[in-house]
Design an enzyme around this catalytic site. Structure first.
Site, PDB file in Angstrom:
ATOM      1  CG  HIS A  14     -19.446 -18.059 -28.090  1.00 17.49           C
ATOM      2  ND1 HIS A  14     -19.835 -18.233 -29.080  1.00 17.49           N
ATOM      3  CD2 HIS A  14     -19.306 -19.232 -28.294  1.00 17.49           C
ATOM      4  CE1 HIS A  14     -19.440 -19.638 -29.905  1.00 17.49           C
ATOM      5  NE2 HIS A  14     -19.268 -19.926 -29.368  1.00 17.49           N
TER       6      HIS A  14
HETATM    7  C1  UD1 Z   1     -19.198 -23.859 -24.627  1.00 14.59           C
HETATM    8  C2  UD1 Z   1     -18.913 -24.975 -25.881  1.00 14.59           C
HETATM    9  C3  UD1 Z   1     -18.824 -23.934 -26.643  1.00 14.59           C
HETATM   10  C4  UD1 Z   1     -20.290 -23.811 -27.167  1.00 14.59           C
HETATM   11  C5  UD1 Z   1     -20.208 -22.477 -26.273  1.00 14.59           C
HETATM   12  C6  UD1 Z   1     -22.029 -22.566 -26.865  1.00 14.59           C
HETATM   13  C7  UD1 Z   1     -16.857 -26.025 -24.488  1.00 14.59           C
HETATM   14  C8  UD1 Z   1     -15.932 -26.116 -24.509  1.00 14.59           C
HETATM   15  N1  UD1 Z   1     -17.538 -24.695 -25.093  1.00 14.59           N
HETATM   16  O1  UD1 Z   1     -18.607 -22.819 -24.327  1.00 14.59           O
HETATM   17  O2  UD1 Z   1     -18.321 -25.242 -27.654  1.00 14.59           O
HETATM   18  O3  UD1 Z   1     -20.027 -23.401 -28.795  1.00 14.59           O
HETATM   19  O4  UD1 Z   1     -20.647 -23.773 -24.793  1.00 14.59           O
HETATM   20  O5  UD1 Z   1     -22.500 -21.055 -25.592  1.00 14.59           O
HETATM   21  O6  UD1 Z   1     -17.470 -26.996 -23.682  1.00 14.59           O
HETATM   22  N2  UD1 Z   1     -21.076 -18.055 -18.138  1.00 14.59           N
HETATM   23  C9  UD1 Z   1     -22.109 -17.460 -17.655  1.00 14.59           C
HETATM   24  N3  UD1 Z   1     -22.803 -18.269 -16.986  1.00 14.59           N
HETATM   25  C10 UD1 Z   1     -23.567 -19.486 -17.729  1.00 14.59           C
HETATM   26  C11 UD1 Z   1     -22.442 -20.277 -18.561  1.00 14.59           C
HETATM   27  C12 UD1 Z   1     -21.119 -19.647 -18.863  1.00 14.59           C
HETATM   28  O7  UD1 Z   1     -21.281 -16.403 -17.262  1.00 14.59           O
HETATM   29  O8  UD1 Z   1     -24.186 -20.195 -17.697  1.00 14.59           O
HETATM   30  C13 UD1 Z   1     -19.604 -17.894 -18.681  1.00 14.59           C
HETATM   31  C14 UD1 Z   1     -18.826 -17.965 -17.734  1.00 14.59           C
HETATM   32  O9  UD1 Z   1     -17.622 -16.683 -17.169  1.00 14.59           O
HETATM   33  C15 UD1 Z   1     -17.787 -19.658 -17.717  1.00 14.59           C
HETATM   34  C16 UD1 Z   1     -18.075 -18.867 -19.105  1.00 14.59           C
HETATM   35  O10 UD1 Z   1     -18.711 -18.357 -19.294  1.00 14.59           O
HETATM   36  O11 UD1 Z   1     -16.438 -19.539 -17.370  1.00 14.59           O
HETATM   37  C17 UD1 Z   1     -17.115 -20.163 -20.543  1.00 14.59           C
HETATM   38  O12 UD1 Z   1     -18.515 -21.066 -20.634  1.00 14.59           O
HETATM   39  P1  UD1 Z   1     -18.781 -22.498 -20.598  1.00 14.59           P
HETATM   40  O13 UD1 Z   1     -19.492 -22.935 -20.284  1.00 14.59           O
HETATM   41  O14 UD1 Z   1     -17.044 -23.225 -19.991  1.00 14.59           O
HETATM   42  O15 UD1 Z   1     -18.177 -21.959 -22.199  1.00 14.59           O
HETATM   43  P2  UD1 Z   1     -18.350 -21.406 -23.286  1.00 14.59           P
HETATM   44  O16 UD1 Z   1     -17.348 -20.073 -23.799  1.00 14.59           O
HETATM   45  O17 UD1 Z   1     -19.875 -21.041 -23.254  1.00 14.59           O
END
Ligand code: UD1
Length: 368
Positions: free
Chosen positions: A219
């Protein structure tokens, strides 16, 4: 070091209750909250939980709360996804409002996500004491959003609750030793506890060889956000000489779709993220793990499965001892994913499973 007296100190002695407010938002933080919340429920303190809404899909949030018996958050800010600046900025304002309404004595923040940074910053600006759970981890790669969040949160927090001796050392090097306490790793609390209860077979996608499979999660932006790199990572999983169960984070699914990278390959079985109990059962039943997640590197270590980490460095350097974890940023050694079963020692680097109680005791004593 900032003199402690500059902070507003609540008027109580440490055997009186205090109001502790936890800020969480992303999947690994729910895992960390579980044992701390449990320890606080059996203490004299009042505990309020704020969920920023950084993660919102059931597989990323609700299922974790359910599988770890965490009560619903008291407040959900529904912030959702966004660029780092926009997401963190929206959280900052919303958390400030909650802190002004709730008036906690202490704020607890967890790990290294944007929710951690926003919580630390909002509390600091209102002069509410902050305790950082999982302080002192370093990858020494400032291009990682998590590294930026860790460094900033550690330097702003009043109390640094370090999981390992390595983390204590990093904080000492940065001049933060006086605020640092070694408490152990709350993720070890959860993992060891759940592992002692898990029985039976994990739920795996149809067609997987349940006797010989590898658990994989990917991820990190460094692996998902560049089409060529992502293609290379999935090719690597295809080359592993066993079935691979790829529990796909929504970020991976979204980036793969946008960039036209196919995740389903020969021997690669894609499924939704596991809830915590399923994850522990899946790793327990596996022959090895491939990941870029910090939590999963430790879970593999604690459960005695060899792990290959598709990054250039790890914050959890202890897992590298004895070959339990190997870094393969170059995607060169798909064959050695299956290097187990290993018989080398796995020293108790992550504590004895009682970190959460130590956190509650340390917060009561130091910030009371
Ligand atoms: C975040 C944390 C990371 C952690 C990870 C665990 C930061 C900078 N990163 O990364 O340290 O290891 O969580 O999972 O805070 N999305 C969905 N549904 C959700 C959540 C996210 O579809 O419920 C998708 C969206 O497209 C979003 C992308 O995932 O833009 C990234 O989500 P985000 O929370 O920004 O970062 P993570 O990659 O999950």
């Amino acid at each position: 070091m900032r003199p402690a007296l500059l902070r507003i100190r609540p008027c109580f002695t440490y055997d009186e209750w205090v109001k502790i407010l936890s800020i969480v938002g992303a999947r690994p933080q729910f895992v960390k909250l579980a044992p701390v919340g449990r320890a606080l429920r059996s203490s004299e303190h009042q505990h309020v939980v704020v969920h920023t809404g950084q993660h919102y899909d059931d597989t990323m949030s609700r299922n974790l709360f359910r599988s770890l018996d965490i009560p619903d958050a008291d407040v959900n800010l529904d912030i959702g996804s966004g660029s780092h600046g926009h997401q963190t900025g929206r959280m900052l304002g919303a958390i400030e409002d909650v802190l002004q309404e709730q008036r906690p004595d202490v704020v607890l923040v967890y790990g290294d996500t944007n929710s951690t940074l926003a919580g630390t910053l909002a509390a600091t600006k209102l002069l509410v004491p902050v305790a950082h759970v999982e302080a002192g981890l370093r990858s020494f790669d400032r291009s990682m959003p998590e590294e930026q969040n860790r460094v900033a949160s550690d330097h702003l927090s009043d109390l640094l609750l370090a999981p390992t001796a390595t983390a204590v050392r990093h904080l000492g090097t940065e001049g933060l030793g006086e605020r640092t306490h070694l408490v152990g790793d709350v993720m070890a609390d959860v993992c060891l506890d759940v592992a002692s209860q898990v029985s039976g077979l994990p739920t795996l996608p149809d067609g997987v060889d349940a006797e010989r499979y590898v658990v994989a999660t990917i991820h990190r932006p460094s692996n998902t956000d560049d089409a060529q790199r992502l293609e290379g990572v999935v090719d690597y999983l295809e080359r592993v000489p066993a079935d691979v169960v790829l529990a796909a984070h929504p970020r991976l699914v979204a980036r793969a779709r946008e960039q036209g990278v196919r995740l389903e390959r020969d021997g690669v079985f894609v499924c939704e993220p596991f809830d915590y109990r399923q994850l522990v059962a899946a790793v327990h039943g596996s022959v090895a793990v491939v990941t870029d997640s910090g939590g999963l590197q430790k879970e593999a270590y604690l459960l005695g499965r060899p792990c290959t980490t598709l990054r250039a460095e790890t914050e959890w350097v202890e897992t590298l001892e004895g070959g339990w974890n190997e870094l393969d940023h170059g995607l060169e050694r798909a064959d050695s994913v299956l290097r187990g079963p290993l018989t080398t020692a796995r020293p108790d680097h992550f504590g004895d499973g009682r970190a959460a109680q130590r956190i509650v005791d340390t917060v009561s004593r130091e910030l009371g």
